[in-house]
Scaffold this motif. Structure first.
Motif: not given
Length: 84
Positions: A20-39
């Protein structure tokens, strides 16, 4: 706070087309000092296929890192993925 860069890839969503759209997923994103997502942690999900697609998209993303005291710094940010 990190900011998203244009190189972010979009996840394939064909299997989730019945959600069923529209829909939203809420995330917690860990970003390194180099800008990479690591979690990525799903804070509020919708449905397993969409949750997985949102997580996969974030893991393939890059960000401009947060700056603290004039230097790039790792950070954890909230992020909402909207499916339309």
């Amino acid at each position: 706070m990190p900011t998203r860069t244009p190189r972010t890839r979009r996840a394939a969503l064909a299997p989730a087309a019945t959600a069923v759209l529209p829909a939203r997923v809420v995330l917690s994103v860990s970003v390194t000092a180099r800008g990479k997502v690591d979690g990525v942690t799903i804070v509020r999900g919708i449905e397993p296929l969409l949750d997985g697609a949102a997580k996969k998209a974030m893991l393939a993303s890059t960000f401009k890192p947060a700056i603290k005291n004039g230097r790039p710094s790792p950070d954890r940010i909230p992020f909402t993925v909207e499916f339309k």
